[in-house]
Design an enzyme around this catalytic site. Structure first.
Site, PDB file in Angstrom:
ATOM      1  N   TYR A 143       0.862  -1.183   0.000  1.00 23.50           N
ATOM      2  CA  TYR A 143       0.000   0.000   0.000  1.00 23.50           C
ATOM      3  C   TYR A 143       0.899   1.233   0.000  1.00 23.50           C
ATOM      4  O   TYR A 143       1.452   1.610   1.029  1.00 23.50           O
ATOM      5  CB  TYR A 143      -0.892  -0.080   1.239  1.00 23.50           C
ATOM      6  CG  TYR A 143      -1.873   1.049   1.469  1.00 23.50           C
ATOM      7  CD1 TYR A 143      -2.023   2.107   0.573  1.00 23.50           C
ATOM      8  CD2 TYR A 143      -2.686   1.053   2.596  1.00 23.50           C
ATOM      9  CE1 TYR A 143      -2.934   3.124   0.798  1.00 23.50           C
ATOM     10  CE2 TYR A 143      -3.604   2.068   2.833  1.00 23.50           C
ATOM     11  CZ  TYR A 143      -3.717   3.100   1.932  1.00 23.50           C
ATOM     12  OH  TYR A 143      -4.614   4.110   2.164  1.00 23.50           O
ATOM     13  N   LYS A 173      -1.233  -1.073  -4.221  1.00 24.69           N
ATOM     14  CA  LYS A 173      -2.307  -0.072  -4.128  1.00 24.69           C
ATOM     15  C   LYS A 173      -1.593   1.263  -4.180  1.00 24.69           C
ATOM     16  O   LYS A 173      -0.855   1.615  -3.252  1.00 24.69           O
ATOM     17  CB  LYS A 173      -3.058  -0.256  -2.816  1.00 24.69           C
ATOM     18  CG  LYS A 173      -4.002   0.863  -2.475  1.00 24.69           C
ATOM     19  CD  LYS A 173      -4.922   0.372  -1.382  1.00 24.69           C
ATOM     20  CE  LYS A 173      -5.439   1.433  -0.446  1.00 24.69           C
ATOM     21  NZ  LYS A 173      -5.621   2.757  -0.940  1.00 24.69           N
ATOM     22  N   GLY A 199      -5.324   4.573  -6.490  1.00 22.83           N
ATOM     23  CA  GLY A 199      -5.952   4.988  -5.227  1.00 22.83           C
ATOM     24  C   GLY A 199      -6.320   6.459  -5.134  1.00 22.83           C
ATOM     25  O   GLY A 199      -6.558   6.959  -4.038  1.00 22.83           O
TER      26      GLY A 199
END
Ligand SMILES: CC(=O)N[C@@H]([C@@H](O)[C@H](O)[C@H](O)CO)[C@@H](O)CC(=O)C(=O)O
EC number: 4.1.3.3
Length: 308
Positions: A143, A173, A199
């Site tokens: 992430y 992400k 994102g």
């Protein structure tokens, strides 16, 4: 390379964590939340305990319970439940990763530790590898959210050779606006083996043009249906319609950003649109004001995003 049952694609809602007025987690509405996403928004993937879910503001025990509730309520309804297990403590992160595997989640994601920060790619990968190894049966996603973690290691640099170090690595992400970095991630992903999830909701169309395979975001909780229309138009190469959908979504996000927009305001908007009480955020976040909610409601109506 491990081969997983299903690739994470399409829209993924970054879920909110519903809370009661006295600050406890309101588990009782998560079942209703799942149904709302699937039936009203056409969103069948969730990203739990991330930024929008105030994951880093919850205790480890709360994070476990929230993850469990999403997996339980989502069974046979959702396609994938990905749990964010990032933490400052490697041990806590490993505990959460192991727990996600035990409860039958579909994947785990981890942000970079942001107090003592990894100062190069190898150190960051070492940290991620230790977490991933605690759940060797689960797809692992990094992430990337440099604006919040302060860890600026470029995603394209991290991706280079990562599966040799983390065999369960399945994707990224990408919560950043650097399309050069994102484009270079896509370019490296020749065999399209990784999920590259964009994102930044207000720029998703640019992410799709660059080669995003899906998207994770907060607005898909209540604008999932509209964003899905954009994805369909893009898929059909109707770029003019796709752009119109993106502009409309941008008009809303631009409006709320000017008023001050974050997780608290997302909770207020989601409560308004879905009718499911999301409650207040946890300190240090502050509850959205009545003025914010009224203005957001008027804007949603004027854009045709809200009818009641
Ligand atoms: C900084 C931030 O919260 N970014 C959001 C976006 O969905 C963001 O709310 C949206 O693009 C509006 O700016 C997501 O990337 C966060 C997210 O997916 C998560 O909650 O884990």
């Amino acid at each position: 390379m491990a081969s997983w049952k299903k690739k994470l694609q399409g829209l993924v809602a970054a879920t909110l964590t519903p809370m009661t007025e006295n600050g406890d987690i309101n588990f009782s509405v998560i079942g209703q939340y799942v149904d709302y996403l699937v039936k009203e928004q056409g969103v069948k993937n969730v990203f739990v305990n991330g930024t929008t879910g105030e994951g880093l503001s919850l205790s480890i025990s709360e994070r476990r319970q929230v993850a469990e509730e999403w997996v339980t309520q989502g069974r046979n309804k959702l396609d994938q439940v990905v749990i964010h297990v990032g933490a400052l403590s490697l041990k806590e992160s490993q505990e959460l990763a192991q727990h996600a595997a035990e409860i039958g989640a579909d994947g785990i994601a981890v942000i970079a530790p942001f107090f003592f920060k990894p100062w190069n790619k190898d150190i960051l990968i070492n940290f991620l590898r230790e977490v991933a190894a605690a759940a060797p049966t689960l797809p692992f996603y990094y992430y990337h959210i440099p604006a919040l973690t302060g860890v600026k290691i470029r995603a394209e640099e991290l991706l280079d050779g990562i599966q040799d170090k983390i065999p369960t690595f399945q994707g990224l992400k990408f919560s950043d606006t650097d399309l050069l970095d994102f484009g270079q991630c896509v370019d490296q992903n020749h065999q399209r083996q990784f999920a590259l999830l964009f994102g930044v909701d207000e720029q998703l169309l640019s992410g799709l043009v660059m080669g995003a395979t899906g998207a994770v975001g907060s607005t898909y909780n209540y604008l999932g249906k509209n964003t899905n229309q954009m994805l369909e138009a893009f898929e059909q190469k109707d770029f003019s319609s796709a752009l119109n959908y993106q502009f409309c979504i941008q008009q809303f996000i631009n409006f709320v950003v000017k008023l001050g927009f974050g997780v608290s305001q997302t909770k207020a908007i989601m409560t308004l649109v879905s009718g499911i009480p999301m409650g207040p955020p946890r300190l240090p976040l502050q509850k959205a004001t009545r003025e914010f909610t009224d203005s957001a409601e008027a804007k949603l109506k004027s854009l045709g995003f809200l009818f009641h």
